[in-house]
Design an enzyme around this catalytic site. Structure first.
Site, short mmCIF file in Angstrom:
data_model
loop_
_atom_site.label_atom_id
_atom_site.label_comp_id
_atom_site.label_asym_id
_atom_site.label_seq_id
_atom_site.Cartn_x
_atom_site.Cartn_y
_atom_site.Cartn_z
N GLU A 33 28.04 -16.60 8.17
CA GLU A 33 29.13 -15.66 7.35
C GLU A 33 30.50 -16.77 7.34
O GLU A 33 31.43 -16.05 7.57
CB GLU A 33 29.32 -14.34 7.71
CG GLU A 33 27.99 -13.58 7.07
CD GLU A 33 28.10 -12.20 7.23
OE1 GLU A 33 29.20 -11.73 7.73
OE2 GLU A 33 27.23 -11.41 6.62
N GLU B 266 20.32 -10.91 6.10
CA GLU B 266 20.63 -9.76 6.99
C GLU B 266 20.66 -8.37 5.87
O GLU B 266 20.95 -8.55 4.92
CB GLU B 266 21.74 -9.71 7.56
CG GLU B 266 22.40 -10.89 8.57
CD GLU B 266 23.75 -10.88 9.06
OE1 GLU B 266 24.45 -9.90 8.92
OE2 GLU B 266 24.04 -11.99 9.55
C1 GLA Z 1 27.50 -9.53 9.31
C2 GLA Z 1 27.25 -10.55 10.52
C3 GLA Z 1 26.59 -9.84 11.55
C4 GLA Z 1 26.96 -8.47 11.71
C5 GLA Z 1 26.77 -7.73 10.37
C6 GLA Z 1 27.25 -6.34 10.63
O1 GLA Z 1 26.57 -9.68 8.28
O2 GLA Z 1 26.83 -11.72 10.05
O3 GLA Z 1 26.78 -10.64 12.84
O4 GLA Z 1 28.33 -8.55 12.16
O5 GLA Z 1 27.67 -8.28 9.57
O6 GLA Z 1 26.83 -5.70 9.78
#
Ligand code: GLA
Length: 679
Positions: A150, A307
């Site tokens: 991210e 995710e």
């Molecule tokens: C993001 C991050 C993860 C985690 C999630 C929590 O997507 O990539 O490492 O912090 O959020 O929702």
């Protein structure tokens, strides 16, 4: 297929073994097998454990994790671990730390405090990635690479010394001469003329609005600076493992990064989807728009939901739980909209650290009594049954034209009124979502040959060549709709003079003389000529003049009463619509119904409210997805579609019933059914 080593729908999630003693790893892989997990993203935040100091690397524990995965038939999307730098690094090299527009430093203690332009960060990140790539290139568990994590999520704009120097370099490359920069930035205004490159700064804390083109270029530069990091890692990985696919996880409509430029550099796109269950049906609509964006960024192949959460996140003020069945429904929704992977953050819920209250596949209590694990296991089994859909694509005849530059431009300060670009896109997307019309997000300058309909809301910044592309699209028979405050400035954020929206005037057959934004809560009346209906409008009223277009609706009050609010222009073989004001949701839907009809763009199937319908296609296969987001059972008439439900093995035809939150995935019989007609 996204990874030659894994000809399956990816199922798994972020695995952070460094948080656990080794005996737990063995339990992890056992449970992963039980849950049907076939892929884990491993090592995302492992840098501090992989490298205790500049000279030492400690890969042995990671070797054991990789071996254990391989022994258990679980593949790894190996992360490059560069998303959070170890504390020793910024102690030794403070230039690694990012600085905000106020000149304040971001310190370690959370994550992502690094400056994307720090040469030290780049050097040390590259060194780590080179070692990882060499060490695991031939490892049997390696199926894909997960670069960083991210990018820009928490820290997306650095104003430190290295960033300032890099910004100047980026500007020099772009403008070549200071005269060109002064001209583009309009520095004649407020005594901003630059006589030397080293006078130029990033747009830092200033008493009043910083130069808009400087702000815009800074956003472009920052997006590119992060992308440079990603490409740097990509090149190292590709050289070591040419056949292993590479991705980084996007965040959907994330303003700081122009993902369109990013997607080209990756082998497949992926994103992290966290719709808020508290928002009711808006949640699935918002997830759908992110899915559609991720898919559109690389239209020729499936993408991965990298995710999502099983139950609830930890980062909202109130973290509403996904009720039983919602995790399954929303996971299958991603597949319905083109995903070939359904992954979660994270595998096992942490006992310590900032995310211990974040849901996981294995909750704190363990798996025996856990609803979440039971559901995850059942979903793993269902995902396996969906193997036949791998590689199939969602094909859209409708598109929403959007551009990060327009987003950045319209969001700058000192505008006639506030336009929330992301919310505007979401509003238009929701229309298509609710009508079950497949829709892509496209750049206004790209090849639009796949589409019959393009809508471009609030396309404030529009380069002349992109406007010409839209004009050609209409001339060749396309149907186009745009709205107020589109085509106002060029790529340098400078007004195109002579009547708005300059480069779209011809195709729209009108010009806008002035605009009258409304204050919060204010409405005006608009009258639709043909239907004889008067409805409310709000937000903004363009005062426009026809130059060939026809008025479909006119204002019914104020000094501009009787002037057009909604128009259509026959142009070449197509038609161009213009909405000079904001309609209520239902009125906009009626307008768009007419526009779709004109473009002959139809739903996959007509279905009851809250039933989502999509179609994925590939040579030799079509897959109809029906998803009931409602809490009541629903019946859907399949029209000409018939086939086998991949989740039950049963044949379906005629009318099918969906339980509340129920899903059908129908492998459609070859033959007569065609997308968009159901016949
Ligand atoms: C993001 C991050 C993860 C985690 C999630 C929590 O997507 O990539 O490492 O912090 O959020 O929702």
């Amino acid at each position: 297929m996204l990874s030659p080593k894994l000809p399956k729908i990816f199922y798994g999630g972020d695995y952070n073994p460094e948080q656990w003693p080794e005996p737990v790893w063995r339990e992890d892989v056992k449970l992963m097998r039980e849950a049907g997990v076939n892929l884990v993203s491993v090592g995302i935040f492992s840098w501090a454990r992989l490298q205790p100091n500049e000279k030492t690397y400690t890969f042995e524990w990671f070797d054991r994790v990789m071996d254990l995965l391989a022994e258990n038939g679980i593949l790894a999307c190996v992360a490059t671990a560069t998303a959070s730098t170890p504390a020793w690094m910024s102690k030794k090299y403070p230039d690694v730390l990012a600085v905000d527009a106020q000149g304040k430093t971001y310190y370690p203690g959370a994550r992502q405090h690094y400056s994307p332009c720090s040469p030290t960060y780049r050097r040390l990140a590259a060194a780590l990635v080179r070692r990882l790539a060499a060490r695991y290139a031939k490892h049997p568990a390696l199926a894909a690479w997960h670069i960083n994590n991210e990018y820009g999520c928490h820290m997306s704009a650095c104003h430190g010394e290295a960033s300032t120097r890099a910004f100047r370099g980026w500007l020099r490359k772009k403008y070549r001469s200071l005269e060109a920069l002064n001209e583009a930035w309009g520095t004649a205004f407020w005594s901003q003329h630059y006589y030397g490159w080293d006078e130029i700064l990033t747009p830092r804390r200033a008493p009043y609005h910083p130069n808009p083109t400087q702000q815009l270029d800074f956003r472009r530069f920052m997006s590119d600076a992060f992308l440079e990091l990603c490409v740097m890692e990509r090149d190292i990985l590709r050289a070591a493992t040419p056949a292993v696919p590479i991705t980084t996880n996007f965040m959907g409509f994330f303003e700081p990064l122009d993902y369109r430029r990013w997607a080209r550099e990756l082998d497949f796109t992926s994103w992290d989807s966290y719709p808020d269950p508290a928002t009711g049906h808006a949640a699935e609509a918002s997830a759908a728009s992110g899915h559609d964006l991720t898919r559109s960024l690389k239209k020729d192949r499936p993408w991965v939901l990298m995710e999502q959460v099983t139950s609830q996140v930890n980062w909202r003020p109130v973290n509403v739980l996904k009720r039983p069945g919602v995790m399954r429904l929303w996971s299958l929704q991603a597949i319905a909209r083109g995903a070939d992977g359904v992954m979660f953050f994270q595998w096992r819920a942490s006992l310590g650290g900032a995310e211990k209250f974040h849901g996981a596949l294995v909750p704190h209590a363990g798996t025996k009594q856990s609803r979440v694990f039971r559901e995850a296991k059942a979903l793993g089994a269902e995902v396996r049954m969906l193997g036949p859909v791998i590689g199939s694509l969602v094909r859209s005849r409708a598109a929403i034209a959007m551009d990060w530059n327009a987003w950045w431009g319209v969001g700058l300060d000192s505008r006639p009124g506030r336009i929330n670009y992301a919310a505007t896109l979401a509003e238009f997307h929701r229309y298509f979502f609710e009508r079950n019309i497949a829709v892509d997000f496209v750049h206004p300058g790209e090849d639009l040959g796949d589409y019959d309909l393009v809508v471009a809301p609030a396309l404030y910044l529009l380069a002349a060549k992109d406007a010409a592309n839209l004009e050609r699209f209409v001339a060749r028979g396309g149907v186009f709709l745009t709205t107020y405050f589109s085509g106002i400035v060029d790529e340098n954020e400078r007004i195109v003079p002579g009547g708005y929206p300059a480069d779209l005037r011809r195709v729209l057959g009108l010009w806008v003389e002035e605009w009258s934004p409304c204050v919060e809560g204010e409405t005006k009346r608009v009258r639709f000529a043909k239907e004889g209906r008067t409805v409310a409008c709000s937000h903004w009223c363009d005062v426009l003049h026809l130059e060939g277009a026809k008025a479909l609706a006119t204002y019914a009050e104020d000094f501009f009463a009787g002037t057009p609010a909604l128009t259509v222009n026959e142009f070449g073989r197509g038609a161009a619509y213009y909405a000079g004001t904001k309609f209520e949701t239902e009125d906009l839907a009626r307008v768009l119904d007419g526009v779709c009809e004109r473009a002959k763009v139809a739903p996959v199937l007509r279905a009851p409210k809250n039933v989502e319908v999509t179609l994925r296609e590939k040579d030799g296969g079509r897959f109809l997805f029906l998803l009931n987001h409602g809490v009541q059972p629903a019946s859907v008439a399949l029209g000409g579609f018939a086939g086998v439900d991949l989740l039950t093995g049963g044949r379906v035809r005629g009318t099918v019933k969906l339980e509340p939150l129920g899903v059908r995935v129908v492998a459609v019989d070859g033959g007569s059914a065609r997308a968009g007609t159901g016949e």
